[in-house]
Design a protein around this motif. Sequence first.
Motif, PDB file in Angstrom:
ATOM      1  N   GLY A   1     -25.373  -1.687  -4.473  1.00 40.45           N
ATOM      2  CA  GLY A   1     -23.982  -1.389  -4.785  1.00 40.45           C
ATOM      3  C   GLY A   1     -23.459  -2.344  -5.846  1.00 40.45           C
TER       4      GLY A   1
ATOM      5  N   ASP B   1     -30.223   0.012  -1.372  1.00 36.79           N
ATOM      6  CA  ASP B   1     -28.876   0.423  -1.791  1.00 36.79           C
ATOM      7  C   ASP B   1     -28.334  -0.727  -2.631  1.00 36.79           C
TER       8      ASP B   1
ATOM      9  N   ASP C   1     -17.878   8.123   0.735  1.00 40.20           N
ATOM     10  CA  ASP C   1     -18.365   6.746   0.537  1.00 40.20           C
ATOM     11  C   ASP C   1     -17.345   6.021  -0.328  1.00 40.20           C
TER      12      ASP C   1
ATOM     13  N   ASP D   1     -26.032   8.300  -3.582  1.00 38.22           N
ATOM     14  CA  ASP D   1     -25.506   7.555  -2.430  1.00 38.22           C
ATOM     15  C   ASP D   1     -25.160   8.467  -1.248  1.00 38.22           C
TER      16      ASP D   1
ATOM     17  N   ILE E   1     -26.481   3.991   3.619  1.00 41.72           N
ATOM     18  CA  ILE E   1     -27.153   4.409   2.372  1.00 41.72           C
ATOM     19  C   ILE E   1     -28.571   3.856   2.334  1.00 41.72           C
TER      20      ILE E   1
HETATM   21 MG    MG Z   1     -21.859   1.695  -2.490  1.00 42.76          MG
END
Ligand code: MG
Length: 724
Positions: free
Chosen positions: A9, A7, A204, A175, A374
């Motif tokens: 981000g 994940d 999310d 996601d 995630i």
């Molecule tokens: Mg995120």
Amino acid sequence: MAAVGFDVGNLTCYIGVARAGGIETIANEYSDRCTPTFVSLNERNRCIGVSARNQCITNYKNTVSCFKRLTGRRFKDPQVQHEINAYRVPFKVIEGLGGDAFIEVEYMKQIHQFRPEQIMAMILTKLKETSQVALHTKVVDVVVSVPVFFTDVERRAMLNACQVAGLNCLKLMNDTTAVALAYGIYKQDLPAETEKPRNVIFVDAGYSSIQVCAVSFNKGKLKVNSVAFDANLGGRDFDQVLVDYFVEEFLTKFKLDVQTNLKAYIRLTQECEKLKKLISTNSNKIPLNIECFMDDKDVNGMMDRITFEELSASLLKRVEKLFVQIKEQSKLTPDEIYSVEIIGGSSRIPALKDLVTKVFGKEPSTTLNADEAIARGCALQSAILCPTFRVRDFSITECQPYPITLSWGAEIGNEDSMEVFPLFHAIPMSKMLTFYRKEGFTLEVQYRDPQNVPIPNPHIGTFTIKNITPQANGESSKVKVKVRVNNHGIFTVQSASMLEKQEEKEEAMETDQNNKEEKQELVSDDSSTNQKADGANQTEGKMETDQPEGQSTSEQTAETQKSEEKSQNMEDNKGEKENDDKKDKKKKKKNGVKSIDLPIESIVPQLEQQKIHDLLEKENKMIMQDKLEKEKNDAKNSVEEYVYDMREKLYGIYELFCKEEERDKFSKLLGDTENWLYGEGDDQGKQVYLDKLAELKKCGQMISDRCSEFERRPQAFDELGSAL
Ligand code: MG
Ligand code: ATP
């Protein structure tokens, strides 16, 4: 055997790993499961993750963050400009080759221009290394998460970044779908296939965006029915309201203009983020104190939850709008919603939780790990896609976030178009289109509603079907074109073939064959099947079949499903280039119908293979440089450690084992070495440090040998005694 999911981000990265023992999130070299999405370029190496984030004030011009929002975008793109101006990006973003956004930083004492994809590859390299260290094995196959609102160009850029990092991306997973999988796969009590599904809303709320989706679950499967998002609203916007508030307050209270000092501005932003988190858990007044903030002045302020929520009112309105939107899109009543699962760092904001209750009539559920769900979902998806991995079967159907239209120049000269993948259409999905043509033609593909797509150019790609010839009798040939939104959520023209018109009898056979194919392949009852295109020629662009791919039918066994998904996935990973390489006019004859494969020229915004190869080499060089630098530093540290260790022992446990003269001599050598380390020896090659260490050990070893010999002696006597 382990399956890996990343994940990545905009602020934080997590690595999920599925192993025989279960699913887990693994830690980096700082024993932290969170790796900040920061890359810092230095004089001699790169720092990635925790060490990079630590440099975001001291080396702010060369510390890159939030680059995921720049990937695949042009410099003039309004979002790129918004990033630069509204969030005061501290590093330089410039207009590079072909108008693309590039990041300009100083690295190895030279100015370098990196594509955002390259920076993304750097963070992926880090995640790859972290997982390799933890798993003691090479990691190549991964599932990587992307926001559901990512467009084709961004998805392609992400895949390119994976290639540059030497990774094979099995799937770009949205996601919220990853979260839904993490939620559903272990649930024992999902309704049976024949029963009404369980409907769950997933939220999310991250650093720079909020995504929501409505998912229905039955035993062994999930289907994403609709999605909604605000691509420009996340935790950082809540930080920003606090920053704006204190900038104003400090101007009046301390006569300090924070806007004029970028370092102070970054520091204030960091402090406001901390303050915001405290506000989430504490409704009292909370102080903000920053020492030596600007002009050697200390500053302070106060904030409480009510004021924060008042300042954030417009942001919260947007969150509410999003919740209302998904509620309306899903057409679910509060009773029909089983739960609203919230994840992402910003889901901890109390006002956001209150909005869930207000809009959905339900308290939000926080049973999933807000930070790691995630990554865990991605690891599970990775395990599902891996044919050798034994994992519970779970079928996943995503949905298309933007409607896609296809247009073509009709043979008679007039433009024609049709919507091939409507909004929220199930994906991955292939569709077969039929055209009648005497020569090659071009399909232009784009998003239908440019105003709803977060990129300025709605164009997806241009696909030219080549080598079409009229039939022997001069009539148009029947051309079948297979289009697909693939496993990554990317539109592709998968194949094209020309069916040579046969005798009347053979034509009938061809139709039969088509019907047979439909029976075999038609799994969904999509209403758009056999939809006719408007325009002069009604048969143009006719959709003949509609095949959801990578889904299990009730007859399919787990094994076949997996191998089919895997093979389709490999197809997806090959990209369009392969199509171009397909042999011209490869002839097949089915039931008397001659089918000739046609070459397709795909022009889509993505890096060329050669470019990827070059960038991969560059990345490898940088990895090598980091490795050398690390080895050098390790060697230097071992000299330093030896000096301190020996000095302590010389006047401690070794005191009895060396004469005063010897001790003084060695002690001086240690002292000299220490001085050398802080002077001339500060920056030497690895071998110099290894030699230095060997030189020290030559003296030290004799002393330590004497000591250990003495320690062994009573033991030897004991052993001798017992032997006698
Ligand atoms: Mg995120
Ligand atoms: P994105 O999904 O936008 O790419 P990301 O996945 O990196 O970003 P997350 O790690 O989900 O983002 O969330 C980070 C955000 O969550 C930050 O803005 C952080 O300030 C915020 N956050 C974390 N903990 C709290 C808390 N207790 N209260 C409020 N906000 C919080």
